[in-house]
Design a protein around this motif. Structure first.
Motif, PDB file in Angstrom:
ATOM      1  N   ALA A  17     -18.082  23.337 -98.783  1.00 10.36           N
ATOM      2  CA  ALA A  17     -19.292  22.580 -98.453  1.00 10.36           C
ATOM      3  C   ALA A  17     -18.961  21.365 -97.587  1.00 10.36           C
ATOM      4  O   ALA A  17     -19.663  21.078 -96.609  1.00 10.36           O
ATOM      5  CB  ALA A  17     -20.000  22.134 -99.731  1.00 10.36           C
ATOM      6  N   ARG A  18     -17.901  20.669 -97.921  1.00  9.43           N
ATOM      7  CA  ARG A  18     -17.507  19.495 -97.140  1.00  9.43           C
ATOM      8  C   ARG A  18     -17.100  19.913 -95.726  1.00  9.43           C
ATOM      9  O   ARG A  18     -17.490  19.276 -94.737  1.00  9.43           O
ATOM     10  CB  ARG A  18     -16.360  18.761 -97.818  1.00  9.43           C
ATOM     11  CG  ARG A  18     -15.964  17.504 -97.073  1.00  9.43           C
ATOM     12  CD  ARG A  18     -14.841  16.795 -97.759  1.00  9.43           C
ATOM     13  NE  ARG A  18     -15.405  15.811 -98.672  1.00  9.43           N
ATOM     14  CZ  ARG A  18     -14.681  15.090 -99.497  1.00  9.43           C
ATOM     15  NH1 ARG A  18     -13.378  15.262 -99.555  1.00  9.43           N
ATOM     16  NH2 ARG A  18     -15.242  14.203-100.269  1.00  9.43           N
ATOM     17  N   VAL A  19     -16.322  20.978 -95.622  1.00  9.41           N
ATOM     18  CA  VAL A  19     -15.910  21.473 -94.303  1.00  9.41           C
ATOM     19  C   VAL A  19     -17.136  21.889 -93.502  1.00  9.41           C
ATOM     20  O   VAL A  19     -17.235  21.591 -92.305  1.00  9.41           O
ATOM     21  CB  VAL A  19     -14.895  22.631 -94.435  1.00  9.41           C
ATOM     22  CG1 VAL A  19     -14.660  23.309 -93.089  1.00  9.41           C
ATOM     23  CG2 VAL A  19     -13.581  22.128 -95.012  1.00  9.41           C
ATOM     24  N   THR A  20     -18.082  22.544 -94.147  1.00 11.78           N
ATOM     25  CA  THR A  20     -19.308  22.958 -93.455  1.00 11.78           C
ATOM     26  C   THR A  20     -20.046  21.750 -92.889  1.00 11.78           C
ATOM     27  O   THR A  20     -20.495  21.777 -91.734  1.00 11.78           O
ATOM     28  CB  THR A  20     -20.222  23.752 -94.410  1.00 11.78           C
ATOM     29  OG1 THR A  20     -19.520  24.927 -94.840  1.00 11.78           O
ATOM     30  CG2 THR A  20     -21.520  24.157 -93.724  1.00 11.78           C
ATOM     31  N   ASN A  21     -20.161  20.685 -93.667  1.00 15.91           N
ATOM     32  CA  ASN A  21     -20.813  19.464 -93.171  1.00 15.91           C
ATOM     33  C   ASN A  21     -20.071  18.872 -91.983  1.00 15.91           C
ATOM     34  O   ASN A  21     -20.684  18.445 -90.999  1.00 15.91           O
ATOM     35  CB  ASN A  21     -20.929  18.425 -94.289  1.00 15.91           C
ATOM     36  CG  ASN A  21     -21.979  18.784 -95.300  1.00 15.91           C
ATOM     37  OD1 ASN A  21     -22.922  19.512 -95.001  1.00 15.91           O
ATOM     38  ND2 ASN A  21     -21.822  18.291 -96.512  1.00 15.91           N
ATOM     39  N   ILE A  22     -18.756  18.838 -92.074  1.00 19.40           N
ATOM     40  CA  ILE A  22     -17.946  18.310 -90.975  1.00 19.40           C
ATOM     41  C   ILE A  22     -18.125  19.182 -89.731  1.00 19.40           C
ATOM     42  O   ILE A  22     -18.322  18.666 -88.624  1.00 19.40           O
ATOM     43  CB  ILE A  22     -16.454  18.229 -91.380  1.00 19.40           C
ATOM     44  CG1 ILE A  22     -16.261  17.136 -92.437  1.00 19.40           C
ATOM     45  CG2 ILE A  22     -15.571  17.970 -90.157  1.00 19.40           C
ATOM     46  CD1 ILE A  22     -14.875  17.136 -93.069  1.00 19.40           C
ATOM     47  N   LEU A  23     -18.085  20.500 -89.918  1.00 19.91           N
ATOM     48  CA  LEU A  23     -18.229  21.413 -88.781  1.00 19.91           C
ATOM     49  C   LEU A  23     -19.606  21.290 -88.141  1.00 19.91           C
ATOM     50  O   LEU A  23     -19.730  21.363 -86.910  1.00 19.91           O
ATOM     51  CB  LEU A  23     -17.954  22.853 -89.213  1.00 19.91           C
ATOM     52  CG  LEU A  23     -16.535  23.152 -89.679  1.00 19.91           C
ATOM     53  CD1 LEU A  23     -16.415  24.606 -90.098  1.00 19.91           C
ATOM     54  CD2 LEU A  23     -15.507  22.788 -88.632  1.00 19.91           C
ATOM     55  N   ASN A  24     -20.644  21.099 -88.954  1.00 25.08           N
ATOM     56  CA  ASN A  24     -21.988  20.906 -88.388  1.00 25.08           C
ATOM     57  C   ASN A  24     -22.006  19.701 -87.465  1.00 25.08           C
ATOM     58  O   ASN A  24     -22.560  19.750 -86.365  1.00 25.08           O
ATOM     59  CB  ASN A  24     -23.020  20.731 -89.510  1.00 25.08           C
ATOM     60  CG  ASN A  24     -23.305  22.026 -90.244  1.00 25.08           C
ATOM     61  OD1 ASN A  24     -23.023  23.114 -89.749  1.00 25.08           O
ATOM     62  ND2 ASN A  24     -23.849  21.904 -91.446  1.00 25.08           N
ATOM     63  N   SER A  25     -21.389  18.614 -87.906  1.00 25.14           N
ATOM     64  CA  SER A  25     -21.336  17.401 -87.082  1.00 25.14           C
ATOM     65  C   SER A  25     -20.522  17.630 -85.813  1.00 25.14           C
ATOM     66  O   SER A  25     -20.930  17.234 -84.716  1.00 25.14           O
ATOM     67  CB  SER A  25     -20.738  16.253 -87.898  1.00 25.14           C
ATOM     68  OG  SER A  25     -20.615  15.105 -87.100  1.00 25.14           O
ATOM     69  N   LEU A  26     -19.363  18.267 -85.959  1.00 23.84           N
ATOM     70  CA  LEU A  26     -18.509  18.522 -84.795  1.00 23.84           C
ATOM     71  C   LEU A  26     -19.193  19.442 -83.790  1.00 23.84           C
ATOM     72  O   LEU A  26     -19.057  19.266 -82.575  1.00 23.84           O
ATOM     73  CB  LEU A  26     -17.172  19.122 -85.237  1.00 23.84           C
ATOM     74  CG  LEU A  26     -16.260  18.204 -86.040  1.00 23.84           C
ATOM     75  CD1 LEU A  26     -15.043  18.967 -86.544  1.00 23.84           C
ATOM     76  CD2 LEU A  26     -15.843  16.995 -85.208  1.00 23.84           C
ATOM     77  N   GLU A  27     -19.941  20.413 -84.311  1.00 16.56           N
ATOM     78  CA  GLU A  27     -20.663  21.332 -83.431  1.00 16.56           C
ATOM     79  C   GLU A  27     -21.770  20.583 -82.667  1.00 16.56           C
ATOM     80  O   GLU A  27     -21.966  20.815 -81.476  1.00 16.56           O
ATOM     81  CB  GLU A  27     -21.247  22.475 -84.258  1.00 16.56           C
ATOM     82  CG  GLU A  27     -21.646  23.682 -83.451  1.00 16.56           C
ATOM     83  CD  GLU A  27     -21.950  24.875 -84.328  1.00 16.56           C
ATOM     84  OE1 GLU A  27     -21.589  25.995 -83.908  1.00 16.56           O
ATOM     85  OE2 GLU A  27     -22.541  24.710 -85.416  1.00 16.56           O
ATOM     86  N   LYS A  28     -22.463  19.666 -83.352  1.00 14.38           N
ATOM     87  CA  LYS A  28     -23.501  18.847 -82.689  1.00 14.38           C
ATOM     88  C   LYS A  28     -22.915  18.034 -81.538  1.00 14.38           C
ATOM     89  O   LYS A  28     -23.552  17.853 -80.506  1.00 14.38           O
ATOM     90  CB  LYS A  28     -24.125  17.872 -83.688  1.00 14.38           C
ATOM     91  CG  LYS A  28     -25.255  18.418 -84.474  1.00 14.38           C
ATOM     92  CD  LYS A  28     -25.866  17.301 -85.307  1.00 14.38           C
ATOM     93  CE  LYS A  28     -26.735  17.854 -86.397  1.00 14.38           C
ATOM     94  NZ  LYS A  28     -27.259  16.801 -87.285  1.00 14.38           N
TER      95      LYS A  28
END
Length: 151
Positions: free
Chosen positions: A62-73
Protein backbone atom coordinates in the motif's frame (compact mmCIF):
# COMPACT_ATOMS: atom_id res chain seq x y z
CA UNK A 1 37.96 13.08 -12.61
CA UNK A 2 38.59 15.02 -9.43
CA UNK A 3 39.96 12.79 -6.62
CA UNK A 4 37.44 14.07 -4.09
CA UNK A 5 34.58 13.59 -6.53
CA UNK A 6 35.69 9.99 -7.03
CA UNK A 7 35.76 9.50 -3.25
CA UNK A 8 32.33 11.11 -2.94
CA UNK A 9 30.89 8.80 -5.63
CA UNK A 10 32.29 5.76 -3.84
CA UNK A 11 30.81 6.97 -0.57
CA UNK A 12 27.36 7.60 -2.06
CA UNK A 13 27.32 4.12 -3.59
CA UNK A 14 28.38 2.59 -0.28
CA UNK A 15 25.63 4.48 1.56
CA UNK A 16 22.98 3.26 -0.90
CA UNK A 17 24.12 -0.35 -0.63
CA UNK A 18 24.36 -0.19 3.17
CA UNK A 19 20.91 1.32 3.48
CA UNK A 20 19.49 -1.25 1.10
CA UNK A 21 20.97 -4.13 3.08
CA UNK A 22 19.71 -2.71 6.34
CA UNK A 23 16.32 -1.99 4.80
CA UNK A 24 16.57 1.51 6.22
CA UNK A 25 14.66 3.11 3.38
CA UNK A 26 11.40 2.54 5.26
CA UNK A 27 10.40 6.14 5.81
CA UNK A 28 6.96 7.69 5.62
CA UNK A 29 5.41 8.41 2.26
CA UNK A 30 7.04 11.72 1.50
CA UNK A 31 9.57 13.22 -0.82
CA UNK A 32 12.17 11.07 0.96
CA UNK A 33 10.11 7.93 0.31
CA UNK A 34 9.78 8.86 -3.32
CA UNK A 35 13.50 9.50 -3.58
CA UNK A 36 14.28 6.09 -2.07
CA UNK A 37 12.11 4.37 -4.68
CA UNK A 38 13.65 6.43 -7.48
CA UNK A 39 17.17 5.56 -6.30
CA UNK A 40 16.21 1.89 -6.16
CA UNK A 41 14.87 1.97 -9.71
CA UNK A 42 17.92 3.91 -10.89
CA UNK A 43 20.33 1.36 -9.41
CA UNK A 44 18.35 -1.64 -10.61
CA UNK A 45 18.17 -0.34 -14.15
CA UNK A 46 15.52 -1.42 -16.67
CA UNK A 47 12.20 -2.33 -15.02
CA UNK A 48 11.27 -4.02 -11.77
CA UNK A 49 8.19 -5.59 -10.27
CA UNK A 50 6.25 -3.53 -7.76
CA UNK A 51 6.57 -6.40 -5.27
CA UNK A 52 10.38 -6.26 -5.53
CA UNK A 53 10.35 -2.59 -4.54
CA UNK A 54 8.12 -3.39 -1.58
CA UNK A 55 10.33 -6.27 -0.45
CA UNK A 56 13.71 -4.62 -1.04
CA UNK A 57 12.79 -1.35 0.67
CA UNK A 58 10.76 -3.05 3.43
CA UNK A 59 7.65 -1.05 2.56
CA UNK A 60 4.08 -2.30 2.49
CA UNK A 61 2.51 -2.73 -0.93
CA UNK A 62 0.00 0.00 0.00
CA UNK A 63 2.80 2.42 0.84
CA UNK A 64 4.64 1.62 -2.39
CA UNK A 65 1.40 2.11 -4.33
CA UNK A 66 0.96 5.58 -2.81
CA UNK A 67 4.55 6.49 -3.63
CA UNK A 68 4.18 5.18 -7.19
CA UNK A 69 0.96 7.16 -7.69
CA UNK A 70 2.82 10.34 -6.75
CA UNK A 71 5.84 9.50 -8.91
CA UNK A 72 3.57 8.72 -11.85
CA UNK A 73 1.79 12.10 -11.43
CA UNK A 74 5.19 13.82 -11.60
CA UNK A 75 6.04 11.85 -14.75
CA UNK A 76 9.01 10.11 -13.11
CA UNK A 77 7.86 6.51 -13.64
CA UNK A 78 5.64 4.41 -15.87
CA UNK A 79 3.79 1.22 -14.96
CA UNK A 80 3.32 -1.69 -17.31
CA UNK A 81 1.28 -4.86 -16.77
CA UNK A 82 2.84 -8.16 -17.74
CA UNK A 83 1.16 -9.39 -20.93
CA UNK A 84 1.01 -13.00 -19.76
CA UNK A 85 0.29 -12.48 -16.06
CA UNK A 86 -1.89 -9.41 -15.55
CA UNK A 87 -1.27 -9.56 -11.78
CA UNK A 88 2.35 -8.53 -12.32
CA UNK A 89 3.05 -4.82 -12.66
CA UNK A 90 6.45 -3.53 -13.76
CA UNK A 91 7.70 -0.03 -13.11
CA UNK A 92 10.52 1.84 -14.76
CA UNK A 93 11.96 5.32 -14.76
CA UNK A 94 10.99 7.78 -17.44
CA UNK A 95 13.61 10.07 -18.96
CA UNK A 96 12.35 12.79 -16.62
CA UNK A 97 12.63 10.47 -13.60
CA UNK A 98 16.11 9.41 -14.62
CA UNK A 99 17.19 13.04 -15.01
CA UNK A 100 15.67 13.96 -11.64
CA UNK A 101 17.42 11.19 -9.73
CA UNK A 102 20.71 11.90 -11.50
CA UNK A 103 20.45 15.53 -10.35
CA UNK A 104 19.76 14.38 -6.78
CA UNK A 105 22.74 12.02 -6.95
CA UNK A 106 25.00 14.79 -8.23
CA UNK A 107 23.86 17.04 -5.37
CA UNK A 108 24.87 14.30 -2.92
CA UNK A 109 28.20 13.75 -4.66
CA UNK A 110 28.96 17.46 -4.50
CA UNK A 111 28.09 17.62 -0.81
CA UNK A 112 30.39 14.69 0.01
CA UNK A 113 33.10 16.01 -2.31
CA UNK A 114 33.23 19.18 -0.24
CA UNK A 115 33.26 17.15 2.97
CA UNK A 116 36.10 14.89 1.75
CA UNK A 117 38.03 17.90 0.50
CA UNK A 118 37.93 19.37 4.00
CA UNK A 119 38.81 16.02 5.56
CA UNK A 120 41.76 15.54 3.21
CA UNK A 121 42.62 12.75 0.81
CA UNK A 122 44.47 10.48 3.27
CA UNK A 123 41.75 10.56 5.92
CA UNK A 124 38.99 10.29 3.30
CA UNK A 125 40.54 7.17 1.81
CA UNK A 126 41.06 5.69 5.27
CA UNK A 127 37.46 6.44 6.21
CA UNK A 128 36.18 4.71 3.06
CA UNK A 129 38.49 1.74 3.64
CA UNK A 130 37.16 1.31 7.17
CA UNK A 131 33.52 1.74 6.07
CA UNK A 132 33.96 -0.94 3.39
CA UNK A 133 35.53 -3.29 5.93
CA UNK A 134 32.66 -2.70 8.36
CA UNK A 135 30.16 -3.50 5.60
CA UNK A 136 31.99 -6.71 4.70
CA UNK A 137 32.01 -7.85 8.32
CA UNK A 138 28.34 -6.89 8.82
CA UNK A 139 27.35 -8.84 5.68
CA UNK A 140 29.25 -11.91 6.92
CA UNK A 141 27.59 -11.68 10.31
CA UNK A 142 24.17 -11.28 8.70
CA UNK A 143 24.70 -14.38 6.52
CA UNK A 144 25.77 -16.41 9.56
CA UNK A 145 22.69 -15.28 11.50
CA UNK A 146 20.41 -16.24 8.58
CA UNK A 147 22.07 -19.65 8.32
CA UNK A 148 21.59 -20.22 12.05
CA UNK A 149 17.88 -19.32 11.77
CA UNK A 150 17.42 -21.83 8.93
CA UNK A 151 18.75 -24.69 11.07
Amino acid sequence: MDTYEDLARQYCEMQFLRARRKRSFAEPVSNAGETAVLFYLFHEGDRVLVGEVSRELALTVARVTNILNSLEKHGYIVRERDREDKRKVYISLTEEGNAYIRRRQEEGVEQYRRLFERLGEVDSREYLRIQKRIQEIAAQMSRKAEEAEER
